[in-house]
Motif scaffolding. Structure first.
Motif, short mmCIF file in Angstrom:
data_model
loop_
_atom_site.label_atom_id
_atom_site.label_comp_id
_atom_site.label_asym_id
_atom_site.label_seq_id
_atom_site.Cartn_x
_atom_site.Cartn_y
_atom_site.Cartn_z
N ASN A 1 15.51 -1.33 -17.18
CA ASN A 1 14.15 -0.78 -16.72
C ASN A 1 13.72 -1.48 -15.53
N PRO A 2 13.68 -2.99 -15.55
CA PRO A 2 13.10 -3.87 -14.55
C PRO A 2 13.82 -3.35 -12.95
N ALA A 3 15.38 -3.35 -13.19
CA ALA A 3 16.42 -2.92 -11.91
C ALA A 3 15.99 -1.49 -11.48
N GLN A 4 15.64 -0.61 -12.32
CA GLN A 4 15.06 0.75 -11.86
C GLN A 4 14.10 0.61 -11.25
N ASN A 5 13.09 -0.18 -11.64
CA ASN A 5 11.47 -0.10 -11.15
C ASN A 5 11.44 -0.77 -9.84
N MET A 6 12.64 -1.59 -9.33
CA MET A 6 12.56 -2.47 -8.14
C MET A 6 13.94 -1.74 -7.36
N GLY A 7 14.42 -0.63 -7.75
CA GLY A 7 15.22 0.07 -6.80
C GLY A 7 16.69 -0.89 -6.75
N LEU A 8 17.00 -1.35 -7.71
CA LEU A 8 18.30 -2.36 -7.52
C LEU A 8 19.33 -1.68 -8.85
N GLN A 9 19.15 -0.77 -9.43
CA GLN A 9 20.08 -0.09 -10.59
C GLN A 9 21.56 -0.02 -9.94
N GLN A 10 21.81 0.17 -8.64
CA GLN A 10 23.09 0.06 -8.42
C GLN A 10 23.83 -1.11 -8.17
N THR A 11 23.13 -2.38 -8.18
CA THR A 11 23.74 -3.78 -8.00
C THR A 11 23.45 -4.57 -9.45
N LYS A 12 22.55 -4.14 -10.01
CA LYS A 12 22.02 -4.92 -11.23
C LYS A 12 21.93 -4.46 -12.63
N ALA A 13 21.59 -5.06 -13.69
CA ALA A 13 21.60 -4.20 -15.18
C ALA A 13 22.57 -3.59 -15.49
N GLY A 14 23.75 -4.06 -15.00
CA GLY A 14 25.01 -3.48 -15.51
C GLY A 14 26.29 -4.35 -15.34
N ILE A 15 27.14 -4.15 -16.21
CA ILE A 15 28.50 -4.90 -16.35
C ILE A 15 29.64 -3.95 -15.79
N ALA A 16 30.03 -3.81 -14.43
CA ALA A 16 30.79 -3.03 -13.83
C ALA A 16 31.30 -3.49 -12.45
N PRO A 17 32.26 -2.92 -11.90
CA PRO A 17 32.67 -3.29 -10.48
C PRO A 17 31.65 -2.79 -9.65
N GLY A 18 31.43 -4.00 -8.65
CA GLY A 18 30.40 -3.66 -7.69
C GLY A 18 28.96 -4.03 -8.04
N TYR A 19 28.84 -4.59 -9.38
CA TYR A 19 27.47 -5.16 -9.82
C TYR A 19 27.64 -6.73 -9.73
N ASP A 20 26.26 -7.21 -9.26
CA ASP A 20 26.08 -8.47 -9.24
C ASP A 20 26.53 -9.13 -10.67
N ALA A 21 27.02 -10.48 -10.53
CA ALA A 21 27.42 -11.01 -11.68
C ALA A 21 26.31 -12.08 -12.21
N ASP A 22 25.31 -11.40 -12.50
CA ASP A 22 24.09 -12.00 -13.11
C ASP A 22 24.08 -11.82 -14.45
N PHE A 23 24.83 -12.87 -15.28
CA PHE A 23 25.03 -12.65 -16.76
C PHE A 23 25.03 -13.76 -17.35
N VAL A 24 24.05 -14.23 -18.49
CA VAL A 24 23.92 -15.42 -19.24
C VAL A 24 24.54 -15.03 -20.80
N VAL A 25 25.54 -16.04 -21.26
CA VAL A 25 26.01 -15.95 -22.67
C VAL A 25 25.21 -16.91 -23.21
#
Length: 63
Positions: A39-63
């Protein structure tokens, strides 16, 4: 980069929000994660590079 009107959360505070929503408020984990990521990624127009784990997405991931 300056972000006006936006804040960030530490991993600890995000973990606490997730814990409260799931354990105390009985919100399903899938719904909770969606609220805090997609939801936050979509609200900021970043759904193509954030909030997902897939090729082309930023590696912003915390385990």
């Amino acid at each position: 980069m300056e972000c006006i009107g936006l804040t960030y959360a530490t991993p600890h505070s995000l973990h606490e929000v997730i814990r409260i929503l799931v354990e105390e408020r009985q919100v399903p984990l899938e719904t909770t994660l969606h609220l805090l990521t997609t939801n936050p990624a979509q609200n900021m127009g970043l759904q193509q590079t954030k909030a997902g784990i897939a090729p082309g997405y930023d590696a912003d991931f915390v385990v």
